[in-house]
Design a protein around this motif. Structure first.
Motif, PDB file in Angstrom:
ATOM      1  N   ALA A   1      36.937-148.238 -18.298  1.00 29.12           N
ATOM      2  CA  ALA A   1      37.680-147.816 -19.493  1.00 29.12           C
ATOM      3  C   ALA A   1      37.335-146.384 -19.890  1.00 29.12           C
ATOM      4  CB  ALA A   1      37.394-148.763 -20.652  1.00 29.12           C
ATOM      5  N   PHE A   2      36.070-146.008 -19.764  1.00 31.53           N
ATOM      6  CA  PHE A   2      35.637-144.668 -20.192  1.00 31.53           C
ATOM      7  C   PHE A   2      35.919-143.613 -19.130  1.00 31.53           C
ATOM      8  CE2 PHE A   2      32.000-146.998 -22.578  1.00 31.53           C
ATOM      9  CZ  PHE A   2      32.913-147.494 -23.493  1.00 31.53           C
ATOM     10  N   GLY A   3      35.897-144.011 -17.874  1.00 29.10           N
ATOM     11  CA  GLY A   3      36.081-143.064 -16.784  1.00 29.10           C
ATOM     12  C   GLY A   3      34.781-142.365 -16.431  1.00 29.10           C
ATOM     13  N   LYS A   4      34.792-141.716 -15.272  1.00 29.44           N
ATOM     14  CA  LYS A   4      33.611-140.982 -14.807  1.00 29.44           C
ATOM     15  C   LYS A   4      33.306-139.855 -15.792  1.00 29.44           C
ATOM     16  CE  LYS A   4      31.694-138.965 -10.645  1.00 29.44           C
ATOM     17  NZ  LYS A   4      31.915-138.681  -9.227  1.00 29.44           N
ATOM     18  N   LYS A   5      32.065-139.810 -16.241  1.00 29.73           N
ATOM     19  CA  LYS A   5      31.592-138.832 -17.228  1.00 29.73           C
ATOM     20  C   LYS A   5      32.419-138.886 -18.523  1.00 29.73           C
ATOM     21  CE  LYS A   5      29.585-135.636 -13.925  1.00 29.73           C
ATOM     22  NZ  LYS A   5      29.514-134.245 -13.458  1.00 29.73           N
TER      23      LYS A   5
ATOM     24  N   LEU B   1      37.653-141.005 -22.541  1.00 24.09           N
ATOM     25  CA  LEU B   1      37.282-140.785 -23.943  1.00 24.09           C
ATOM     26  C   LEU B   1      37.516-139.321 -24.315  1.00 24.09           C
ATOM     27  CD1 LEU B   1      34.011-142.909 -24.350  1.00 24.09           C
ATOM     28  CD2 LEU B   1      36.374-143.526 -24.911  1.00 24.09           C
ATOM     29  N   CYS B   2      37.207-138.404 -23.398  1.00 24.43           N
ATOM     30  CA  CYS B   2      37.463-136.980 -23.646  1.00 24.43           C
ATOM     31  C   CYS B   2      38.954-136.710 -23.812  1.00 24.43           C
ATOM     32  CB  CYS B   2      36.897-136.126 -22.513  1.00 24.43           C
ATOM     33  SG  CYS B   2      35.103-136.073 -22.445  1.00 24.43           S
TER      34      CYS B   2
ATOM     35  N   ILE C   1      34.244-138.550 -29.575  1.00 21.31           N
ATOM     36  CA  ILE C   1      34.162-139.978 -29.261  1.00 21.31           C
ATOM     37  C   ILE C   1      33.063-140.138 -28.221  1.00 21.31           C
ATOM     38  CG2 ILE C   1      35.307-142.025 -28.331  1.00 21.31           C
ATOM     39  CD1 ILE C   1      37.982-140.786 -29.025  1.00 21.31           C
ATOM     40  N   TYR C   2      32.214-141.140 -28.409  1.00 21.60           N
ATOM     41  CA  TYR C   2      31.152-141.374 -27.433  1.00 21.60           C
ATOM     42  C   TYR C   2      30.695-142.823 -27.468  1.00 21.60           C
ATOM     43  CZ  TYR C   2      28.168-140.778 -31.556  1.00 21.60           C
ATOM     44  OH  TYR C   2      27.604-140.900 -32.796  1.00 21.60           O
TER      45      TYR C   2
END
Length: 122
Positions: free
Chosen positions: A59-63, A67-68, A79-80
């Motif tokens: 869901a967040f993706g690589k690095k 979210l970025c 967002i973190y």
């Protein structure tokens, strides 16, 4: 007939004063290494992340790629993922929180579908 109008003076908080100025989108320098929370005069909320680490990673993706993207697309501060509490921290204008949370939940749904499809193929 006489009509009397009364006015009430209301003192706004610094955040309310900023919210009144929302005609101008805030500008954030996302590439600045000092662009980190906490932020003054910016709203904050948290939502639960998935208990499944694989789903969070997808869901967040690589690095934190996704979210970025959500952060920059919505012009919010930050967002973190708070790993210790397994929550997602969101800094920005509170009026944008529902949209941002829906976009994060959409990423979780995609990740869940990927995991489910992978499990069916094994």
């Amino acid at each position: 007939m006489t009509t009397t109008m009364t006015t009430h003076e209301i003192e706004l908080t610094p955040q309310e004063m900023l919210d009144c100025e929302d005609m101008v989108e805030p500008e954030y320098n996302y590439s600045d290494p000092n662009h980190k929370p906490p932020f003054k005069y910016v709203d904050y909320t948290e939502i639960e992340a998935s208990d499944n680490n694989e789903i969070n990673c997808l869901a967040f993706g690589k690095k934190g790629k996704y979210l970025c993207e959500i952060t920059e697309r919505n012009k919010i501060a930050y967002i973190y993922h708070l790993r210790e509490s397994n929550k997602i921290g969101i800094w920005g204008e509170s009026r944008k929180f529902d949209t941002v949370i829906n976009q994060i939940n959409y990423r979780f749904n995609i990740a869940q579908q990927m995991v489910d499809n992978n499990n069916l193929n094994n």
